[in-house]
Design a protein around this motif. Structure first.
Motif, short mmCIF file in Angstrom:
data_model
loop_
_atom_site.label_atom_id
_atom_site.label_comp_id
_atom_site.label_asym_id
_atom_site.label_seq_id
_atom_site.Cartn_x
_atom_site.Cartn_y
_atom_site.Cartn_z
N GLY A 38 48.48 -35.99 -19.03
CA GLY A 38 49.20 -35.43 -17.91
C GLY A 38 50.56 -36.07 -17.71
O GLY A 38 51.14 -36.66 -18.63
N SER A 39 51.08 -35.96 -16.50
CA SER A 39 52.38 -36.55 -16.17
C SER A 39 52.35 -38.05 -16.39
O SER A 39 51.31 -38.69 -16.23
CB SER A 39 52.74 -36.23 -14.72
N TYR A 93 42.29 -33.82 -27.70
CA TYR A 93 43.34 -33.64 -26.70
C TYR A 93 43.25 -32.24 -26.11
O TYR A 93 43.75 -31.28 -26.67
CB TYR A 93 44.71 -33.88 -27.33
N ALA A 126 42.84 -29.71 -16.13
CA ALA A 126 41.98 -30.44 -17.06
C ALA A 126 40.55 -29.91 -17.03
O ALA A 126 39.90 -29.76 -18.08
CB ALA A 126 41.99 -31.93 -16.73
N GLU A 185 46.90 -31.02 -11.81
CA GLU A 185 46.65 -31.32 -13.22
C GLU A 185 45.17 -31.57 -13.48
O GLU A 185 44.65 -31.25 -14.55
CB GLU A 185 47.52 -32.48 -13.68
N GLY A 230 47.42 -30.89 -21.10
CA GLY A 230 48.36 -31.73 -20.38
C GLY A 230 49.79 -31.44 -20.81
O GLY A 230 50.06 -31.11 -21.96
N LYS A 231 50.71 -31.55 -19.87
CA LYS A 231 52.12 -31.24 -20.12
C LYS A 231 52.75 -32.15 -21.17
O LYS A 231 53.78 -31.80 -21.76
CB LYS A 231 52.91 -31.30 -18.82
N ARG A 271 50.97 -33.44 -23.82
CA ARG A 271 50.20 -33.45 -25.06
C ARG A 271 51.14 -33.26 -26.23
O ARG A 271 51.97 -32.36 -26.23
CB ARG A 271 49.14 -32.34 -25.05
N TYR A 276 43.12 -35.99 -21.75
CA TYR A 276 44.14 -35.15 -21.11
C TYR A 276 45.41 -35.98 -20.93
O TYR A 276 45.38 -37.06 -20.33
CB TYR A 276 43.63 -34.66 -19.76
N LEU A 324 41.93 -39.56 -18.72
CA LEU A 324 43.34 -39.36 -18.43
C LEU A 324 44.17 -40.36 -19.22
O LEU A 324 43.98 -41.58 -19.08
CB LEU A 324 43.59 -39.54 -16.93
#
Length: 274
Positions: free
Chosen positions: A109-110, A75, A138, A134, A78-79, A81, A107, A155
């Motif tokens: 992400g959102s 990992y 990454a 993002e 990412g916000k 994670r 990753y 992703l």
């Protein structure tokens, strides 16, 4: 299907054990933003894999090498994670590359506004801009760990209500922007999702423009395969472009180290290191 883990109790690492081949062009969709660029040959791994929330210690990784698994999904950021990564450093990657491990950058992400995964959500009004930013993050995180241009970034998209048209459209806008930016930075595109929702949305989308070239599907049927339970067209994601998360929460001890992992069948790109 229940949602996959995104916290210490919900997420783990991916690995594989078999051959590693270098091939050119695998996992590149016909309609995307890669066509005009000369790309590094991709590195492909075929075999068993696993994922766990936090990267294990160097000692644990060395103890596990040579057993059932041979590659690791880590990992990278990412916000959303779920775990801190005190072990995941460039020196950790370099040391374990020398040992023989392969790596799968993941990753988080959102996440979809119509799903329960993650606290940072995709908004329709900002989906494209956030997807691009993002992706930049990454790539920066990948490069900092020693994952070179030509490597994939997978992703992570958790389960969501794909029948919610506005939400689904926002997710696809975000994914396309993320992938287009990865291509611009010379990184390959991958995607983790569920066969019942997030992966299905990618596989069944009518417009394939800038959608991921490699699909890692979650289907917890305990079957180590990327073919016999593949739920979509047989011509989709061929040429070493599939991975399958087939079992979760497997507590395993190897070389004196116990880790709870999710198991994967892997036949897809891994990071270019060294």
């Amino acid at each position: 299907m229940s949602e996959h883990r995104q916290s210490k109790k919900r997420r783990y690492i991916t690995w594989g054990v078999a051959g590693v081949a270098v091939v050119a062009g695998g996992g590149i969709a016909a309609t995307n933003s890669m066509a005009a660029t000369t790309w590094p040959a991709q590195k492909t791994y075929t075999g068993r894999a696993f994922d766990t929330c936090a990267a294990p210690s160097l000692a644990a990784m060395k103890a596990w090498h040579g057993g059932l698994y041979g590659a690791a999904a880590v990992y990278i950021g990412g916000k959303n994670r779920g775990c801190s990564q005190p072990n995941l450093t460039a020196s950790w990657v370099k040391s374990l590359t020398t040992v023989g491990w392969k790596f799968i950058p993941l990753y988080v992400g959102s996440q979809p506004s119509c799903g329960s995964g993650g606290s940072v959500k995709i908004s329709a009004s900002t989906a494209a801009a956030v997807g691009k930013s993002e992706a930049d993050d990454a790539v920066a995180k990948s490069a900092a760990l020693g994952f070179k241009a030509g490597s994939p970034v997978y992703l992570d998209m958790e389960s969501y209500d794909t029948t919610n048209t506005s939400c689904n459209n926002a997710v696809l806008t975000y994914v396309r922007a993320f992938d287009k930016e990865l291509h611009a930075k010379i990184y390959r595109t991958g995607y983790y999702g569920f066969t019942s929702s997030s992966a299905k949305a990618i596989a069944t989308a009518t417009n394939k423009t800038d959608l991921p070239g490699n699909l890692w599907y979650a289907l917890w049927d305990k079957t180590n395969t990327t073919t016999s339970d593949w739920p979509w067209g047989s011509t989709q994601f061929t040429n070493h472009s599939r991975a399958h998360q087939y079992m979760v929460n497997s507590k395993e001890t190897r070389g004196g180290y116990t880790i709870t992992v999710d198991r994967d069948a892997w036949d897809a790109p891994v990071a270019i290191t060294g």
